[in-house]
Design a protein around this motif. Structure first.
Motif, short mmCIF file in Angstrom:
data_model
loop_
_atom_site.label_atom_id
_atom_site.label_comp_id
_atom_site.label_asym_id
_atom_site.label_seq_id
_atom_site.Cartn_x
_atom_site.Cartn_y
_atom_site.Cartn_z
N SER A 1 3.59 6.37 5.83
CA SER A 1 2.64 6.45 4.88
C SER A 1 2.76 4.97 4.36
O SER A 1 1.68 4.28 4.04
CB SER A 1 2.69 7.28 3.66
OG SER A 1 1.92 7.11 2.65
N VAL A 2 3.76 4.46 4.14
CA VAL A 2 4.11 2.77 3.67
C VAL A 2 3.54 1.83 4.55
O VAL A 2 2.76 0.88 4.29
CB VAL A 2 5.62 2.59 3.53
CG1 VAL A 2 5.82 1.23 3.10
CG2 VAL A 2 6.14 3.35 2.26
N SER B 1 -2.07 -1.81 3.19
CA SER B 1 -2.01 -3.00 3.70
C SER B 1 -1.45 -4.17 2.91
O SER B 1 -1.07 -5.16 3.49
CB SER B 1 -3.65 -3.30 3.73
OG SER B 1 -4.01 -3.26 2.30
N SER B 2 -1.21 -4.27 1.74
CA SER B 2 -0.53 -5.17 1.01
C SER B 2 1.10 -5.25 1.29
O SER B 2 1.56 -4.15 0.90
CB SER B 2 -0.87 -4.88 -0.43
OG SER B 2 -0.24 -5.65 -1.22
N ALA C 1 6.36 -3.43 -0.52
CA ALA C 1 7.93 -3.44 -0.99
C ALA C 1 8.03 -2.73 -2.41
O ALA C 1 9.20 -2.30 -2.66
CB ALA C 1 7.86 -5.03 -1.42
N LYS C 2 6.85 -2.57 -3.13
CA LYS C 2 7.18 -1.82 -4.52
C LYS C 2 7.23 -0.41 -3.94
O LYS C 2 8.35 0.23 -4.72
CB LYS C 2 5.72 -2.05 -5.14
CG LYS C 2 6.00 -1.27 -6.55
CD LYS C 2 4.51 -1.43 -7.45
CE LYS C 2 4.77 -0.65 -8.69
NZ LYS C 2 3.31 -0.92 -9.48
N VAL C 3 6.50 0.13 -3.11
CA VAL C 3 7.03 1.62 -2.73
C VAL C 3 8.15 1.79 -2.38
O VAL C 3 9.21 2.78 -2.59
CB VAL C 3 5.79 2.07 -2.03
CG1 VAL C 3 6.19 3.57 -1.34
CG2 VAL C 3 4.59 2.20 -2.39
N LEU C 4 8.69 0.93 -1.45
CA LEU C 4 10.12 0.99 -0.71
C LEU C 4 11.11 1.01 -1.71
O LEU C 4 12.06 1.49 -1.54
CB LEU C 4 10.04 0.14 0.37
CG LEU C 4 9.40 0.30 1.71
CD1 LEU C 4 9.59 -0.94 2.69
CD2 LEU C 4 9.89 1.63 2.56
#
Length: 320
Positions: free
Chosen positions: A228-229, A233-234, A239-242
């Motif tokens: 999903s990550v 595209s950004s 990085a924020k999700v991870l």
């Protein structure tokens, strides 16, 4: 002290040996000081984490409820075993009654099972939040999360029941020296009279199921999260999700790595008893010591809440 104290022909108490190769008074004094310090740090770190999560209403969300549950598990798990370790290190010979020994062993495995299930719940929470963000508020409510936490605790109490029921049917009529720092299931079962092979297989099956089934679904959740990550595209968004998953991944790694180390040490021929005991001790205290450090350092919301709490108490100076 003799190898066994008898009630009729049965052992009435067990002698907890500790580290067989570290029986000198000086060695025990060092071990006592080290583990007392570690225990106090575990209590301080996890109680601080619980206080932050309870006091800050903005953290009353499903993810932080599971973290709070984990902190409670860590405190309870260490309190089940570490006081016995300290008693062993502070005396020349420490004995535990038959009932108390089996009670300690049972609760140690109960809490270990609960922690495994709780880590699975934490992975599920992140999976829903990242892979199904629109459904997250409706699916992962505070009430539903609390219900899942209760299920984790109930499952933890049920899982070891069969193995311990079988162990209690065995007769303990010979040696009573447990080569551990606390009452360990494998160490105690080896002291039973007669054949314990079937009981050992049952306990091994239960232990592997409690560890590997949650681990399978945790890995599956994070594979789906990673896929999903990668569709984001950004690079900033990725990085924020991870970053929201990194703390949980570290906690999972610490828990399963230390547990795997203990399993492997017991199945490698020639492994010294002291090394096996050290592995079990590390499995006991290391995750509980590291978890609050990981969450306080790597989770921005907890870190900010901690700083604000320190500022309000004037421990940490800050501008008005």
């Amino acid at each position: 002290m003799s190898d066994a104290n008898y009630t009729g022909s049965m052992v009435s108490e067990f002698v907890i040996v500790g580290f067989p190769g570290l029986q000198a008074r000086e060695d025990k004094a060092i071990l006592f000081a080290v583990f007392l310090t570690v225990y106090l740090l575990i209590l301080l770190g996890n109680l601080l984490l619980i206080f932050i999560l309870v006091a800050d209403r903005s953290l009353h969300t499903p993810m932080y409820l599971t973290i709070c549950s984990l902190a409670i598990i860590d405190i309870t798990l260490c309190t089940t075993t570490v006081p016995t370790m300290l008693a062993v290190f502070s005396s020349s010979s420490h004995t535990v009654s038959f009932a108390a020994c089996f009670t300690q062993t049972y609760f140690f495995h109960v809490l270990g099972s609960i922690e495994s299930f709780n880590l699975l719940l934490m992975a599920y929470d992140r999976y829903v939040a990242i892979c199904h963000p629109l459904h997250y508020p409706a699916r992962m409510t505070v009430r539903f999360t609390l219900q899942l936490i209760v299920v984790c605790w109930l499952g933890g109490f049920l899982c070891p029941t069969l193995a311990f029921s079988l162990a209690l049917t065995k007769r303990f009529c010979g040696p009573n020296r447990v080569l551990q720092c606390y009452c360990d299931y494998s160490g105690v079962l080896r002291l039973a009279c007669g054949d314990v092979l079937s009981t050992s297989y049952v306990s091994l099956f239960v232990a592997l199921s409690v560890l590997l089934i949650p681990l399978f679904f945790i890995v599956l959740s994070y594979v789906k999260i990673l896929l999903s990550v990668l569709r984001i595209s950004s690079s900033v968004g990725r990085a924020k999700v991870l970053s929201t998953c990194s703390s949980h991944l570290l906690v999972i790694f610490v828990f399963f790595l230390t547990t795997a180390g203990v399993f492997i040490s017991y199945r490698i021929p020639g492994t010294s008893v002291d090394l096996r005991v050290m592995g079990s001790v590390i499995q006991n205290v290391f995750p509980a010591l590291m978890n609050p450090i990981i969450y306080c350092l790597r989770t921005k919301e907890i870190r900010d809440s901690l700083v604000n709490t320190l500022k309000k108490s004037k421990i940490f100076p800050g501008s008005k």
